[in-house]
Design a protein around this motif. Structure first.
Motif, PDB file in Angstrom:
ATOM      1  N   GLN A 294     -21.730 -26.032   9.867  1.00 41.31           N
ATOM      2  CA  GLN A 294     -20.673 -27.184  10.097  1.00 41.31           C
ATOM      3  C   GLN A 294     -19.513 -27.393   9.370  1.00 41.31           C
ATOM      4  O   GLN A 294     -18.449 -27.736   9.560  1.00 41.31           O
ATOM      5  CB  GLN A 294     -21.470 -28.692  10.488  1.00 41.31           C
ATOM      6  N   TYR A 295     -19.623 -26.844   7.908  1.00 43.54           N
ATOM      7  CA  TYR A 295     -18.766 -27.174   7.175  1.00 43.54           C
ATOM      8  C   TYR A 295     -18.745 -25.903   5.997  1.00 43.54           C
ATOM      9  O   TYR A 295     -19.894 -25.488   5.430  1.00 43.54           O
ATOM     10  CB  TYR A 295     -18.905 -28.472   6.359  1.00 43.54           C
ATOM     11  N   VAL A 296     -17.443 -25.491   5.551  1.00 43.97           N
ATOM     12  CA  VAL A 296     -17.590 -24.642   4.590  1.00 43.97           C
ATOM     13  C   VAL A 296     -16.636 -25.061   3.246  1.00 43.97           C
ATOM     14  O   VAL A 296     -15.420 -25.421   3.640  1.00 43.97           O
ATOM     15  CB  VAL A 296     -17.255 -23.176   4.719  1.00 43.97           C
ATOM     16  N   GLU A 297     -17.139 -25.136   2.134  1.00 46.01           N
ATOM     17  CA  GLU A 297     -16.267 -25.530   0.904  1.00 46.01           C
ATOM     18  C   GLU A 297     -15.464 -24.252   0.404  1.00 46.01           C
ATOM     19  O   GLU A 297     -16.273 -23.207  -0.066  1.00 46.01           O
ATOM     20  CB  GLU A 297     -17.186 -26.134  -0.080  1.00 46.01           C
ATOM     21  N   LEU A 298     -14.099 -24.230   0.614  1.00 45.72           N
ATOM     22  CA  LEU A 298     -13.506 -23.122   0.365  1.00 45.72           C
ATOM     23  C   LEU A 298     -13.639 -22.629  -1.153  1.00 45.72           C
ATOM     24  O   LEU A 298     -13.329 -23.547  -1.991  1.00 45.72           O
ATOM     25  CB  LEU A 298     -12.022 -23.136   0.870  1.00 45.72           C
ATOM     26  N   HIS A 299     -13.226 -21.490  -1.709  1.00 46.35           N
ATOM     27  CA  HIS A 299     -12.601 -21.279  -3.053  1.00 46.35           C
ATOM     28  C   HIS A 299     -11.249 -21.942  -2.988  1.00 46.35           C
ATOM     29  O   HIS A 299     -11.065 -22.668  -3.886  1.00 46.35           O
ATOM     30  CB  HIS A 299     -12.665 -19.805  -3.075  1.00 46.35           C
ATOM     31  N   GLY A 300     -10.429 -21.643  -1.970  1.00 42.80           N
ATOM     32  CA  GLY A 300      -9.359 -22.504  -1.871  1.00 42.80           C
ATOM     33  C   GLY A 300      -8.385 -22.654  -3.004  1.00 42.80           C
ATOM     34  O   GLY A 300      -8.308 -23.796  -3.444  1.00 42.80           O
ATOM     35  N   THR A 301      -7.758 -21.824  -3.370  1.00 42.90           N
ATOM     36  CA  THR A 301      -6.878 -21.920  -4.742  1.00 42.90           C
ATOM     37  C   THR A 301      -5.486 -22.507  -3.994  1.00 42.90           C
ATOM     38  O   THR A 301      -4.834 -22.882  -5.092  1.00 42.90           O
ATOM     39  CB  THR A 301      -6.575 -20.454  -5.292  1.00 42.90           C
ATOM     40  N   GLY A 302      -5.071 -22.231  -3.006  1.00 43.01           N
ATOM     41  CA  GLY A 302      -3.557 -22.857  -2.609  1.00 43.01           C
ATOM     42  C   GLY A 302      -2.717 -21.504  -3.031  1.00 43.01           C
ATOM     43  O   GLY A 302      -1.561 -21.717  -3.221  1.00 43.01           O
ATOM     44  N   LEU A 328     -14.547 -24.890  13.014  1.00 42.08           N
ATOM     45  CA  LEU A 328     -15.387 -25.054  11.654  1.00 42.08           C
ATOM     46  C   LEU A 328     -14.692 -25.613  10.590  1.00 42.08           C
ATOM     47  O   LEU A 328     -13.628 -25.403  10.319  1.00 42.08           O
ATOM     48  CB  LEU A 328     -15.897 -23.803  10.997  1.00 42.08           C
ATOM     49  N   ALA A 329     -15.204 -26.850  10.215  1.00 44.19           N
ATOM     50  CA  ALA A 329     -14.544 -27.899   8.998  1.00 44.19           C
ATOM     51  C   ALA A 329     -14.468 -26.980   7.778  1.00 44.19           C
ATOM     52  O   ALA A 329     -15.431 -26.568   7.325  1.00 44.19           O
ATOM     53  CB  ALA A 329     -15.205 -29.048   8.931  1.00 44.19           C
ATOM     54  N   VAL A 330     -13.459 -27.081   6.943  1.00 46.63           N
ATOM     55  CA  VAL A 330     -13.176 -26.732   5.715  1.00 46.63           C
ATOM     56  C   VAL A 330     -12.500 -27.387   4.771  1.00 46.63           C
ATOM     57  O   VAL A 330     -11.894 -28.416   5.380  1.00 46.63           O
ATOM     58  CB  VAL A 330     -12.536 -25.047   5.868  1.00 46.63           C
ATOM     59  N   GLY A 331     -12.645 -27.364   3.417  1.00 43.76           N
ATOM     60  CA  GLY A 331     -11.993 -28.050   2.517  1.00 43.76           C
ATOM     61  C   GLY A 331     -11.832 -27.671   1.064  1.00 43.76           C
ATOM     62  O   GLY A 331     -12.841 -26.475   0.867  1.00 43.76           O
ATOM     63  N   SER A 332     -11.118 -27.778   0.205  1.00 43.45           N
ATOM     64  CA  SER A 332     -11.344 -27.511  -1.260  1.00 43.45           C
ATOM     65  C   SER A 332     -11.177 -28.665  -2.080  1.00 43.45           C
ATOM     66  O   SER A 332     -10.334 -29.430  -2.160  1.00 43.45           O
ATOM     67  CB  SER A 332     -10.300 -26.744  -1.308  1.00 43.45           C
ATOM     68  N   VAL A 333     -12.170 -28.519  -2.914  1.00 45.53           N
ATOM     69  CA  VAL A 333     -12.213 -29.721  -4.187  1.00 45.53           C
ATOM     70  C   VAL A 333     -11.033 -29.464  -5.301  1.00 45.53           C
ATOM     71  O   VAL A 333     -10.684 -30.281  -5.872  1.00 45.53           O
ATOM     72  CB  VAL A 333     -13.512 -29.688  -4.896  1.00 45.53           C
ATOM     73  N   LYS A 334     -10.523 -28.447  -5.200  1.00 48.81           N
ATOM     74  CA  LYS A 334      -9.212 -28.003  -6.074  1.00 48.81           C
ATOM     75  C   LYS A 334      -8.191 -28.666  -5.861  1.00 48.81           C
ATOM     76  O   LYS A 334      -7.267 -28.944  -6.722  1.00 48.81           O
ATOM     77  CB  LYS A 334      -8.915 -26.434  -5.800  1.00 48.81           C
ATOM     78  N   THR A 335      -7.991 -29.467  -4.612  1.00 46.52           N
ATOM     79  CA  THR A 335      -7.079 -30.280  -4.250  1.00 46.52           C
ATOM     80  C   THR A 335      -7.073 -31.645  -4.950  1.00 46.52           C
ATOM     81  O   THR A 335      -6.076 -32.052  -5.148  1.00 46.52           O
ATOM     82  CB  THR A 335      -6.816 -30.417  -2.823  1.00 46.52           C
ATOM     83  N   ALA A 347     -18.194 -26.810  -9.326  1.00 46.93           N
ATOM     84  CA  ALA A 347     -17.668 -27.847  -8.705  1.00 46.93           C
ATOM     85  C   ALA A 347     -17.592 -27.916  -7.107  1.00 46.93           C
ATOM     86  O   ALA A 347     -17.887 -29.013  -6.587  1.00 46.93           O
ATOM     87  CB  ALA A 347     -16.260 -27.918  -9.268  1.00 46.93           C
ATOM     88  N   GLY A 348     -17.364 -26.949  -6.654  1.00 47.95           N
ATOM     89  CA  GLY A 348     -17.615 -26.706  -5.152  1.00 47.95           C
ATOM     90  C   GLY A 348     -18.766 -27.019  -4.693  1.00 47.95           C
ATOM     91  O   GLY A 348     -19.053 -27.754  -3.362  1.00 47.95           O
ATOM     92  N   LEU A 349     -19.892 -26.537  -5.289  1.00 45.05           N
ATOM     93  CA  LEU A 349     -21.276 -26.871  -4.612  1.00 45.05           C
ATOM     94  C   LEU A 349     -21.755 -27.964  -4.952  1.00 45.05           C
ATOM     95  O   LEU A 349     -22.376 -28.706  -4.112  1.00 45.05           O
ATOM     96  CB  LEU A 349     -22.142 -25.876  -5.766  1.00 45.05           C
ATOM     97  N   ILE A 350     -21.399 -28.859  -6.127  1.00 45.95           N
ATOM     98  CA  ILE A 350     -21.622 -30.276  -6.234  1.00 45.95           C
ATOM     99  C   ILE A 350     -21.198 -30.987  -5.404  1.00 45.95           C
ATOM    100  O   ILE A 350     -21.711 -31.802  -4.411  1.00 45.95           O
ATOM    101  CB  ILE A 350     -21.389 -30.731  -7.523  1.00 45.95           C
ATOM    102  N   LYS A 351     -19.713 -30.720  -4.807  1.00 47.99           N
ATOM    103  CA  LYS A 351     -18.931 -31.540  -3.777  1.00 47.99           C
ATOM    104  C   LYS A 351     -19.784 -31.136  -2.362  1.00 47.99           C
ATOM    105  O   LYS A 351     -19.892 -32.212  -1.843  1.00 47.99           O
ATOM    106  CB  LYS A 351     -17.925 -30.891  -3.627  1.00 47.99           C
TER     107      LYS A 351
END
Length: 515
Positions: A294-302, A328-335, A347-351
């Motif tokens: 249902q969700y993927v925490e991206l590497h997501g560097t921008g 699929l919902a996605v997001g990035s803790v780097k933001t 950081a992404g895993l803990i989020k």
């Protein structure tokens, strides 16, 4: 998809030190409130990026607590010191008291570290400053070894450097060690601090940084990443053992995979094929169909190059399988906190683990219109921009993925699921009323005792579901007992919070003792 279904691994403890957030609860508050922790570098910080995610008081450390002399601690990379604190806090959160000896579980330490900023500072100071503690102070291998030595842990102890994917690769290796029986419990994660002028110059010269100091992940304004720092650590145990021991399980690691490959443009160009293949292998190892995620925490560097490649890989794996499940919902803790480089994956895993535990998604910041090279609708993706309940699971388990990528092509993906339902445990009662119990707080000095009382008070205020009897039990059974102690007597939460506040203020509540 062929199901492998490796032995599942439980996350039973979490420790985090991130920009503008202290501890697991502090990080969750930052994420759930949608806070951007990026700020200009303080005047007291001589080195580092002009704007980034900074951890306060990286020079503060209690060497005696960990059996180090002040002179030795002064020569130690602050990443070592941060890792020691995270290891202790993670074990405390897991209810494990370090107890070296023949009966102690075989505990492994797997830590991702890619930065050598402190070694740069030592080199800048010249050979006159070298002492007998310099060798162990600057070596990256010692970041993990120091934890094992100080806490008396006898399992594997290694520092992992696969670039920015280091800490998630460390988690993958820790899970493999547990599955082989090489470790009975494992500490895994990573640390990263930006304290050298050289490292900031090197990254800036590569053209990877955002000129305006903002992470626009998957957005049309994406122009580079923002440097962050901090660290995180998870305590892992085989799920069957965690359930047997009655541990709180934040999330379950069903499977993971590591792969390597760069794009046609060169060593540092990401590869969609490598990312897609690694995600597919992780899903197969977890026995999870892509449609069940249902969700993927991206590497997501921008970054302009990295974001479209990652989106393409996700679309290739998940897009065609969505059916009626919706995008699929996605997001990035780097933001929120910037790119923690060697500690970015943890950081992404803990989020993701906190979101799974709470069945809630938190916003990915600075997204308004998608990058024109990321056709979200065609790829079957959507960026989470506000707090929302966990998406419908279609009758399956709550499931998330976490991706982390290294600059040289090293890719890691981890699949998380929700913990199995636990049997409810009621509040202890005596004659129909809550029992009066002593809650023990201990530390190595009066000042530290007050600090521990404040941490416990803050925890109670943030976790209304915690019962007084549970807190009292944990304080005696799952916490180390030091020479300075207080026994705070209470029968309800309000009374306990008030008594702890008096302890913080240097006073003693009626019926409580300090000694």
């Amino acid at each position: 998809m062929a199901e492998v279904c490796l032995q599942r691994i439980a996350i039973i403890g979490i420790a985090a030190r991130m920009p503008r957030s202290e501890g697991r609860e502090g990080l969750w508050g930052l994420l759930s409130e949608g806070i951007d922790a990026i700020r200009p570098r303080d005047v007291g910080r001589p080195f580092g990026p002009d704007r980034g995610g900074f951890v306060d008081d990286v020079d503060a450390f209690d060497p005696e607590f960990f059996g180090m002399t002040p002179r030795e601690a002064a020569q130690a990379d602050p990443q070592q010191r941060l890792a020691l604190e995270l290891a202790w806090e993670g074990l405390e959160d897991a209810g494990i008291v370090p107890a070296p000896g023949a009966g102690a579980p075989r505990a492994g330490v797997f830590l991702g570290v890619m930065a050598s900023d402190y070694a740069d500072l030592v080199a800048m100071a010249g050979t006159e400053g070298v002492t007998r503690h310099t060798l162990t102070g600057v070596g990256r291998s010692i970041v993990a070894n120091r934890i094992s030595y100080s806490l008396g842990l006898s399992g594997p102890s290694l520092t992992v450097d696969s670039g920015q994917s280091s800490s998630l690769v460390a988690v993958h290796l820790a899970c493999e060690s547990l599955r082989r029986g090489e470790s009975e419990i494992a500490l895994a994660g990573g640390v990263h601090l930006n304290v050298s002028p050289l490292s900031s110059k090197v990254v800036d010269s590569a053209g990877a940084l955002s000129p305006d100091g903002t992470s626009y992940v998957f957005d049309e304004r994406a122009n580079g990443y923002v440097r962050g720092e901090g660290g995180g650590l998870v305590v892992l145990k085989p799920l069957a053992r965690a359930v047997e021991d009655g541990d709180h399980v934040y999330a379950v690691i069903g499977g993971s995979a590591v792969g390597t490959g760069s794009g046609e443009g060169g060593l540092t160009v990401p590869s969609a094929d490598t990312q897609a293949r690694t995600i597919t292998e992780a899903l197969a190892n977890a026995g999870t169909d892509p449609s069940r995620v249902q969700y993927v925490e991206l590497h997501g560097t921008g970054t302009r190059v990295g974001d479209p490649v990652e989106a393409q890989a996700l679309g290739a794996v998940f897009g065609a399988s969505r059916g009626t499940a919706g995008p699929l919902a996605v997001g990035s803790v780097k933001t929120n906190i910037g790119h923690l480089e060697g500690a970015a994956g943890i950081a992404g895993l803990i989020k993701a683990a906190l979101c799974v535990d709470r069945r809630e998604l938190v916003p990915s910041l600075h997204f308004s219109r998608p990058n024109p090279l990321i056709p979200l609708g065609e790829l079957g993706l959507r960026v989470v921009t506000e707090n929302e309940p966990w998406p419908a699971t279609g009758g399956g388990p709550v499931t998330a993925g976490v991706t982390s990528l290294g600059i040289g092509g090293s890719c890691c993906h981890v699949v998380l699921t929700a913990a199995p339902a636990a049997e409810p445990v009621g509040e202890a009662v005596a004659g129909g009323a809550p029992a009066v119990v002593p809650v023990v707080v201990s530390a190595k000095s009066p000042e530290a005792l007050a600090g521990q009382a404040e941490r416990l008070r803050s925890l109670l205020l943030s976790r209304p579901e915690l019962g007084v009897a549970d807190v009292a039990f944990s304080g005696v059974v799952s916490r180390a007992q030091f020479e300075r102690r207080a026994a705070v007597v209470a029968s309800d939460r309000d009374g306990l919070v008030a008594a702890l506040q008096k302890l913080v203020d240097g006073r003693t509540a009626v019926g409580s003792v300090v000694g």
